[in-house]
Write a protein that holds these residues in place. Sequence first.
Motif, short mmCIF file in Angstrom:
data_model
loop_
_atom_site.label_atom_id
_atom_site.label_comp_id
_atom_site.label_asym_id
_atom_site.label_seq_id
_atom_site.Cartn_x
_atom_site.Cartn_y
_atom_site.Cartn_z
N UNK A 1 61.36 31.65 60.20
CA UNK A 1 60.64 30.45 60.67
C UNK A 1 61.03 30.08 62.10
N UNK A 2 62.29 30.26 62.45
CA UNK A 2 62.69 29.97 63.84
C UNK A 2 62.02 30.94 64.79
N UNK A 3 61.90 32.20 64.39
CA UNK A 3 61.26 33.19 65.26
C UNK A 3 59.77 32.90 65.46
N UNK A 4 59.18 32.13 64.56
CA UNK A 4 57.77 31.77 64.69
C UNK A 4 57.57 30.52 65.55
N UNK A 5 58.65 29.83 65.90
CA UNK A 5 58.54 28.62 66.72
C UNK A 5 58.12 28.99 68.14
N UNK A 6 57.34 28.13 68.73
CA UNK A 6 56.95 28.28 70.12
C UNK A 6 58.05 27.67 71.01
N UNK A 7 58.22 28.14 72.23
CA UNK A 7 59.28 27.60 73.09
C UNK A 7 59.27 26.08 73.20
N UNK A 8 58.09 25.48 73.32
CA UNK A 8 58.03 24.03 73.47
C UNK A 8 58.50 23.29 72.21
N UNK B 1 64.67 20.88 61.96
CA UNK B 1 63.84 21.62 62.90
C UNK B 1 62.35 21.54 62.58
N UNK B 2 61.99 20.81 61.53
CA UNK B 2 60.58 20.68 61.16
C UNK B 2 60.00 21.98 60.64
N UNK B 3 60.80 22.73 59.88
CA UNK B 3 60.38 24.05 59.41
C UNK B 3 60.04 24.08 57.93
N UNK B 4 59.86 22.92 57.34
CA UNK B 4 59.49 22.88 55.93
C UNK B 4 60.59 22.31 55.07
N UNK B 5 60.36 22.40 53.78
CA UNK B 5 61.29 21.85 52.80
C UNK B 5 62.54 22.72 52.68
N UNK B 6 63.62 22.08 52.34
CA UNK B 6 64.87 22.78 52.09
C UNK B 6 64.74 23.67 50.87
N UNK B 7 65.52 24.73 50.83
CA UNK B 7 65.49 25.64 49.70
C UNK B 7 66.45 25.21 48.59
N UNK B 8 67.59 24.63 48.95
CA UNK B 8 68.63 24.27 47.97
C UNK B 8 69.20 22.88 48.26
N UNK B 9 68.39 21.84 48.19
CA UNK B 9 68.89 20.50 48.51
C UNK B 9 69.99 20.03 47.57
N UNK B 10 70.07 20.60 46.40
CA UNK B 10 71.09 20.21 45.42
C UNK B 10 72.50 20.54 45.90
N UNK B 11 72.63 21.40 46.90
CA UNK B 11 73.95 21.77 47.41
C UNK B 11 74.60 20.65 48.21
N UNK B 12 73.80 19.73 48.75
CA UNK B 12 74.35 18.64 49.57
C UNK B 12 75.38 17.80 48.82
N UNK B 13 75.04 17.39 47.61
CA UNK B 13 75.95 16.52 46.86
C UNK B 13 77.28 17.22 46.61
N UNK B 14 77.24 18.51 46.36
CA UNK B 14 78.45 19.26 46.02
C UNK B 14 79.27 19.62 47.26
N UNK B 15 78.59 20.06 48.33
CA UNK B 15 79.29 20.68 49.46
C UNK B 15 79.26 19.89 50.77
N UNK B 16 78.52 18.80 50.82
CA UNK B 16 78.46 18.00 52.05
C UNK B 16 78.94 16.58 51.79
#
Length: 171
Positions: free
Chosen positions: A118-125, A73-88
């Motif tokens: 962060x989603x609540x701060x997104x503009x409709x467009x 969504x273009x909302x910044x860096x992930x908080x816990x990218x280390x979870x991908x290897x384990x759970x995805x």
Amino acid sequence: MSANITETNIQPSTELFIKMVVSNWELQNSRLNGLLDKLTDEALATETAPGRNTGVYLLGHLTAVSDGMFTYLGLGERLYPQLDQIFVKSPENAGLEKPSLVELKQYWANVNEVLTERMNAMQPEDWFKPHSAISQEDFEKEPHRNRLNILINRTIHQGYHIGQLVYLVKK
């Protein structure tokens, strides 16, 4: 005058449509949080069905997938990218060290708190812009592959796994 919806000329606003999608995602989060409150640590450590994932693994998976939405969504860096290897990227029985259940619950809550903010701060467009995994060329051909569609997809995904977790509730 008929009250039949097909005969009305109601055109929902973009903001209303976005609110419907976001509130549905929030509802799924609320349902999962309520389910987590009901389930003991022992219940979460069991398989949802014979040969299927445990509740702990599914919570880690849902946390990793929601965390991935920051990037999509273009909302910044992930908080816990280390979870991908384990759970995805790996099955539960891969033998990888997993965070504790307490940590996973904390990660889940944190991801959703920051993501909602962060989603609540997104503009409709912003919702109708391409997500990060599509090229501009492909987006021009398929403009429905946008950020709002990612949220719809993730909401459905969450509902699927909530349906699995329900089997851990003791009757």
